[in-house]
Design a protein around this motif. Sequence first.
Motif, PDB file in Angstrom:
ATOM      1  N   VAL A 187     -10.460  32.722  37.508  1.00  0.00           N
ATOM      2  CA  VAL A 187     -11.406  31.616  37.492  1.00  0.00           C
ATOM      3  C   VAL A 187     -11.667  31.151  36.061  1.00  0.00           C
ATOM      4  N   SER A 188     -11.889  32.092  35.155  1.00  0.00           N
ATOM      5  CA  SER A 188     -12.148  31.726  33.765  1.00  0.00           C
ATOM      6  C   SER A 188     -10.955  30.995  33.157  1.00  0.00           C
ATOM      7  N   SER A 189      -9.743  31.470  33.466  1.00  0.00           N
ATOM      8  CA  SER A 189      -8.535  30.813  32.953  1.00  0.00           C
ATOM      9  C   SER A 189      -8.421  29.398  33.509  1.00  0.00           C
ATOM     10  N   GLY A 190      -8.694  29.255  34.810  1.00  0.00           N
ATOM     11  CA  GLY A 190      -8.620  27.940  35.418  1.00  0.00           C
ATOM     12  C   GLY A 190      -9.643  26.980  34.853  1.00  0.00           C
ATOM     13  N   LEU A 191     -10.852  27.464  34.614  1.00  0.00           N
ATOM     14  CA  LEU A 191     -11.901  26.617  34.062  1.00  0.00           C
ATOM     15  C   LEU A 191     -11.550  26.144  32.649  1.00  0.00           C
ATOM     16  N   LEU A 192     -11.020  27.060  31.851  1.00  0.00           N
ATOM     17  CA  LEU A 192     -10.652  26.685  30.487  1.00  0.00           C
ATOM     18  C   LEU A 192      -9.474  25.719  30.495  1.00  0.00           C
ATOM     19  N   LEU A 193      -8.540  25.928  31.413  1.00  0.00           N
ATOM     20  CA  LEU A 193      -7.400  25.022  31.523  1.00  0.00           C
ATOM     21  C   LEU A 193      -7.864  23.614  31.891  1.00  0.00           C
ATOM     22  N   LEU A 194      -8.899  23.544  32.727  1.00  0.00           N
ATOM     23  CA  LEU A 194      -9.448  22.252  33.122  1.00  0.00           C
ATOM     24  C   LEU A 194     -10.066  21.498  31.948  1.00  0.00           C
ATOM     25  N   SER A 195     -10.577  22.252  30.986  1.00  0.00           N
ATOM     26  CA  SER A 195     -11.455  21.620  30.012  1.00  0.00           C
ATOM     27  C   SER A 195     -10.922  21.518  28.589  1.00  0.00           C
ATOM     28  N   LEU A 196      -9.799  22.163  28.287  1.00  0.00           N
ATOM     29  CA  LEU A 196      -9.358  22.239  26.901  1.00  0.00           C
ATOM     30  C   LEU A 196      -8.481  21.082  26.451  1.00  0.00           C
TER      31      LEU A 196
END
Length: 278
Positions: free
Chosen positions: A123-132
């Motif tokens: 989840v953390s990886s996906g969230l960061l991928l969404l936002s970076l």
Amino acid sequence: MDVLTISLMLAAGLLHASWHSLVKSGQNQITVLAGMGTVAGLWAVAALPFVPFPAAEIWPVLLLSVGLHIAYKLCLAGAYTRGDFGQAFPLARGMVPLFATLIAFIGLDQLPSINQCVGIVMVSSGLLLLSLEKIHRLAQWPLLLTAAAAGAAVAFYSTVDAYGTRLMGSWLGFTAWLIVLDSFAFLLLSRILRGPVLWSEFSTARWRVVVSGILGLLSFCVFLRALSRNPVGAVTTIRETSVLFAMAIGVILHREPLSSRRISGAFLILSALVVITL
């Protein structure tokens, strides 16, 4: 985690993303946050006669939580003035599951299962991928810093609130007192920051304030109920699926772009939810 808890947290995620969208689209984020808090606080005041009065050992936990919630709102308002909804919201939530799991392990001795650990990382990886996207630009670093600070505040208050609900023995009692104290403390701070113009801004944004207040209250009550019965890391991880709803809201209502990176991040988050439920 049981199916009911997962279903409630998904509903809370939708409510969470919805009120964040209302805050982002307002002319002044602090005003909307203060207004929605006041609406939620008035509802919570009505519940106080029906819940226990906090014992002496509960008050330090409540006051610490209030401070963390206020810090979160200020950081969130700063992030929303610097980035679009589809970027600022995921950044603010991206590291929450990892932070919350680590803090809960150290402070509450809560050790997540292997599946939950894998899901939290996904989840953390996906969230960061969404936002970076575009974060390498120098102008984006203030957004990154304010969003990261907001995420850290969420992780800390999630753990403090989980401890508080257990210590008080009544999740509803702790929730009601926390919402009342937090709402009116932030209202006082907002009055200092905005001055007398705050009241006219409330009137101008009254429908946005009322709707966001109701959505925020429902979302937070469901969240604390889940925290009182389940590991902090797993609950906060499922809550972060609110980013999926936020991404859809950003595309449909805010006309934000839908890139392949954001789609990949969404797929990671959905996969993580499956892993956690197994």
